[in-house]
Scaffold this motif. Sequence first.
Motif, PDB file in Angstrom:
ATOM      1  N   GLU A  45      12.963 -67.947 -41.481  1.00 53.38           N
ATOM      2  CA  GLU A  45      11.611 -68.502 -41.455  1.00 53.38           C
ATOM      3  C   GLU A  45      10.568 -67.601 -42.091  1.00 53.38           C
ATOM      4  OE1 GLU A  45      10.677 -69.560 -37.459  1.00 53.38           O
ATOM      5  OE2 GLU A  45      12.536 -70.698 -37.164  1.00 53.38           O
ATOM      6  N   ASN A  46      10.952 -66.387 -42.492  1.00 53.60           N
ATOM      7  CA  ASN A  46       9.998 -65.484 -43.131  1.00 53.60           C
ATOM      8  C   ASN A  46      10.742 -64.535 -44.053  1.00 53.60           C
ATOM      9  OD1 ASN A  46      10.807 -63.061 -41.510  1.00 53.60           O
ATOM     10  ND2 ASN A  46       9.931 -64.283 -39.834  1.00 53.60           N
ATOM     11  N   GLY A  47       9.975 -63.763 -44.834  1.00 54.26           N
ATOM     12  CA  GLY A  47      10.582 -62.900 -45.827  1.00 54.26           C
ATOM     13  C   GLY A  47      11.433 -61.798 -45.245  1.00 54.26           C
ATOM     14  N   GLU A  48      10.980 -61.191 -44.170  1.00 52.16           N
ATOM     15  CA  GLU A  48      11.726 -60.088 -43.575  1.00 52.16           C
ATOM     16  C   GLU A  48      13.100 -60.541 -43.073  1.00 52.16           C
ATOM     17  OE1 GLU A  48       8.651 -60.891 -42.901  1.00 52.16           O
ATOM     18  OE2 GLU A  48       7.346 -59.138 -43.096  1.00 52.16           O
ATOM     19  N   SER A  49      13.124 -61.634 -42.308  1.00 52.09           N
ATOM     20  CA  SER A  49      14.406 -62.118 -41.793  1.00 52.09           C
ATOM     21  C   SER A  49      15.263 -62.667 -42.922  1.00 52.09           C
ATOM     22  CB  SER A  49      14.187 -63.178 -40.707  1.00 52.09           C
ATOM     23  OG  SER A  49      13.485 -64.297 -41.218  1.00 52.09           O
ATOM     24  N   GLY A  50      14.625 -63.194 -43.979  1.00 49.66           N
ATOM     25  CA  GLY A  50      15.374 -63.679 -45.127  1.00 49.66           C
ATOM     26  C   GLY A  50      16.105 -62.549 -45.836  1.00 49.66           C
ATOM     27  N   LEU A  51      15.443 -61.409 -46.007  1.00 53.33           N
ATOM     28  CA  LEU A  51      16.087 -60.262 -46.634  1.00 53.33           C
ATOM     29  C   LEU A  51      17.235 -59.737 -45.778  1.00 53.33           C
ATOM     30  CD1 LEU A  51      12.913 -58.405 -47.976  1.00 53.33           C
ATOM     31  CD2 LEU A  51      14.722 -59.460 -49.362  1.00 53.33           C
ATOM     32  N   ASP A  52      17.029 -59.705 -44.470  1.00 54.63           N
ATOM     33  CA  ASP A  52      18.107 -59.282 -43.565  1.00 54.63           C
ATOM     34  C   ASP A  52      19.309 -60.213 -43.703  1.00 54.63           C
ATOM     35  OD1 ASP A  52      16.604 -57.176 -42.627  1.00 54.63           O
ATOM     36  OD2 ASP A  52      15.891 -58.238 -40.838  1.00 54.63           O
ATOM     37  N   ALA A  53      19.032 -61.522 -43.750  1.00 53.42           N
ATOM     38  CA  ALA A  53      20.120 -62.498 -43.869  1.00 53.42           C
ATOM     39  C   ALA A  53      20.836 -62.361 -45.205  1.00 53.42           C
ATOM     40  CB  ALA A  53      19.566 -63.916 -43.708  1.00 53.42           C
ATOM     41  N   ALA A  54      20.087 -62.084 -46.271  1.00 52.65           N
ATOM     42  CA  ALA A  54      20.706 -61.930 -47.586  1.00 52.65           C
ATOM     43  C   ALA A  54      21.670 -60.747 -47.605  1.00 52.65           C
ATOM     44  CB  ALA A  54      19.625 -61.761 -48.654  1.00 52.65           C
ATOM     45  N   ARG A  55      21.324 -59.700 -46.889  1.00 55.12           N
ATOM     46  CA  ARG A  55      22.198 -58.519 -46.849  1.00 55.12           C
ATOM     47  C   ARG A  55      23.487 -58.791 -46.078  1.00 55.12           C
ATOM     48  NH1 ARG A  55      17.009 -56.004 -46.176  1.00 55.12           N
ATOM     49  NH2 ARG A  55      16.529 -54.601 -47.921  1.00 55.12           N
TER      50      ARG A  55
ATOM     51  N   GLY B 235       5.151 -69.294 -50.330  1.00 57.80           N
ATOM     52  CA  GLY B 235       4.095 -69.108 -49.342  1.00 57.80           C
ATOM     53  C   GLY B 235       4.597 -68.769 -47.960  1.00 57.80           C
ATOM     54  N   LEU B 236       5.369 -67.704 -47.843  1.00 60.06           N
ATOM     55  CA  LEU B 236       5.902 -67.292 -46.543  1.00 60.06           C
ATOM     56  C   LEU B 236       4.889 -66.425 -45.802  1.00 60.06           C
ATOM     57  CD1 LEU B 236       9.488 -66.244 -47.699  1.00 60.06           C
ATOM     58  CD2 LEU B 236       8.909 -68.294 -46.373  1.00 60.06           C
ATOM     59  N   PRO B 237       4.911 -66.472 -44.481  1.00 63.45           N
ATOM     60  CA  PRO B 237       4.042 -65.568 -43.719  1.00 63.45           C
ATOM     61  C   PRO B 237       4.550 -64.135 -43.826  1.00 63.45           C
ATOM     62  CG  PRO B 237       5.521 -66.755 -42.248  1.00 63.45           C
ATOM     63  CD  PRO B 237       5.720 -67.350 -43.607  1.00 63.45           C
ATOM     64  N   GLY B 238       3.645 -63.168 -43.784  1.00 64.10           N
ATOM     65  CA  GLY B 238       4.044 -61.768 -43.883  1.00 64.10           C
ATOM     66  C   GLY B 238       4.456 -61.435 -45.302  1.00 64.10           C
ATOM     67  N   THR B 239       5.705 -61.122 -45.478  1.00 66.45           N
ATOM     68  CA  THR B 239       6.246 -60.836 -46.809  1.00 66.45           C
ATOM     69  C   THR B 239       6.399 -62.140 -47.577  1.00 66.45           C
ATOM     70  OG1 THR B 239       7.459 -58.905 -45.970  1.00 66.45           O
ATOM     71  CG2 THR B 239       8.189 -59.830 -48.070  1.00 66.45           C
ATOM     72  N   ASP B 240       5.595 -62.325 -48.627  1.00 69.29           N
ATOM     73  CA  ASP B 240       5.644 -63.590 -49.354  1.00 69.29           C
ATOM     74  C   ASP B 240       6.883 -63.667 -50.245  1.00 69.29           C
ATOM     75  OD1 ASP B 240       5.152 -62.204 -51.755  1.00 69.29           O
ATOM     76  OD2 ASP B 240       2.994 -62.562 -51.662  1.00 69.29           O
ATOM     77  N   GLY B 241       7.082 -64.841 -50.852  1.00 70.85           N
ATOM     78  CA  GLY B 241       8.283 -65.064 -51.644  1.00 70.85           C
ATOM     79  C   GLY B 241       8.401 -64.143 -52.837  1.00 70.85           C
ATOM     80  N   PHE B 242       7.294 -63.839 -53.502  1.00 70.87           N
ATOM     81  CA  PHE B 242       7.330 -62.945 -54.657  1.00 70.87           C
ATOM     82  C   PHE B 242       7.823 -61.557 -54.251  1.00 70.87           C
ATOM     83  CE2 PHE B 242       3.549 -65.634 -56.102  1.00 70.87           C
ATOM     84  CZ  PHE B 242       4.336 -66.464 -56.883  1.00 70.87           C
ATOM     85  N   THR B 243       7.232 -61.031 -53.168  1.00 69.58           N
ATOM     86  CA  THR B 243       7.608 -59.699 -52.689  1.00 69.58           C
ATOM     87  C   THR B 243       9.058 -59.689 -52.212  1.00 69.58           C
ATOM     88  OG1 THR B 243       5.323 -59.297 -52.007  1.00 69.58           O
ATOM     89  CG2 THR B 243       7.013 -57.858 -51.078  1.00 69.58           C
ATOM     90  N   ALA B 244       9.454 -60.753 -51.501  1.00 68.36           N
ATOM     91  CA  ALA B 244      10.832 -60.846 -51.016  1.00 68.36           C
ATOM     92  C   ALA B 244      11.813 -60.885 -52.178  1.00 68.36           C
ATOM     93  CB  ALA B 244      10.997 -62.075 -50.126  1.00 68.36           C
ATOM     94  N   CYS B 245      11.459 -61.604 -53.241  1.00 71.18           N
ATOM     95  CA  CYS B 245      12.351 -61.720 -54.394  1.00 71.18           C
ATOM     96  C   CYS B 245      12.516 -60.373 -55.087  1.00 71.18           C
ATOM     97  CB  CYS B 245      11.811 -62.764 -55.364  1.00 71.18           C
ATOM     98  SG  CYS B 245      12.995 -63.239 -56.653  1.00 71.18           S
ATOM     99  N   ARG B 246      11.427 -59.624 -55.221  1.00 70.49           N
ATOM    100  CA  ARG B 246      11.528 -58.296 -55.836  1.00 70.49           C
ATOM    101  C   ARG B 246      12.443 -57.381 -55.010  1.00 70.49           C
ATOM    102  NH1 ARG B 246       5.843 -59.160 -56.292  1.00 70.49           N
ATOM    103  NH2 ARG B 246       5.262 -59.744 -58.426  1.00 70.49           N
ATOM    104  N   SER B 247      12.277 -57.423 -53.701  1.00 68.20           N
ATOM    105  CA  SER B 247      13.134 -56.612 -52.826  1.00 68.20           C
ATOM    106  C   SER B 247      14.582 -57.076 -52.907  1.00 68.20           C
ATOM    107  CB  SER B 247      12.640 -56.692 -51.379  1.00 68.20           C
ATOM    108  OG  SER B 247      11.331 -56.171 -51.256  1.00 68.20           O
TER     109      SER B 247
END
Length: 243
Positions: free
Chosen positions: A43-53, A65-77
């Motif tokens: 539901e957000n960028g932080e948990s999405g990055l954790d799930a991707a790992r 338009g994600l809360p907290g870490t937005d999609g652009f920032t999440a994609c770069r990470s």
Amino acid sequence: MTSVDTGDVPDPRRALVVEDTPSARMLVTALLTQQGFAVETAENGESGLDAARTFDPELIVLDIGLPGTDGFTACRSLREFSDAYVLMLTAQDSELDKVIGFDAGADDYITKPFSTPEFIARVHAMLRRPRRMQTEPAPEPEPVRAFGGLVVDPGAREARLDGAVVNLTRREFDLLDVLSGSPRVAFTRSQLLERVWGENWFGDDHLVGVHVSNLRRKLGDDGRNPHFVLTVRGIGFRMGPGR
């Protein structure tokens, strides 16, 4: 973070949906499940990055338009550790959003609301090129290549800079492999897109510039005065002598 079981489908492809709006998250999850994917959601960028790992998806549908870490920032990470295909979702059909999304490392872009046929077509277009490891036999070992302090070992798929391993994604190494394999050849962006992403790749050749920038950064190369990946004005890129 939740998981959706695909039943008895053997070894399904894995997809991750990162979307904070429940209705959109449910719709995309349903469409991907119908296409045979095993799906996890976040539901957000932080948990999405954790799930991707942990989930290691082949495809990620990522809302801007994600809360907290937005999609652009999440994609770069994400591009620091994953080569998953990324389809970005947005509520605005903005040219600037597309440019920023591609710069962040996205593969494609779709505006909400979208039609089911368009979404499925874009997903299949991205997945049209199978991963190299699944389709090509192991090649004969190639000689190790040296460019100053940079050593490229195609057989081991490893690059070392001053003796230290450089942590490259699959596509970053493929790009370095193509350039270092023909160091006197200046490749156009279209040629690199075909050699690295495949003939049937559906996407913008702007991706090549994004990956060159990421590769230079990891090699400690100054984009204004590079030593390893040189810009050939009006053409594209070629391998440099190193430092």
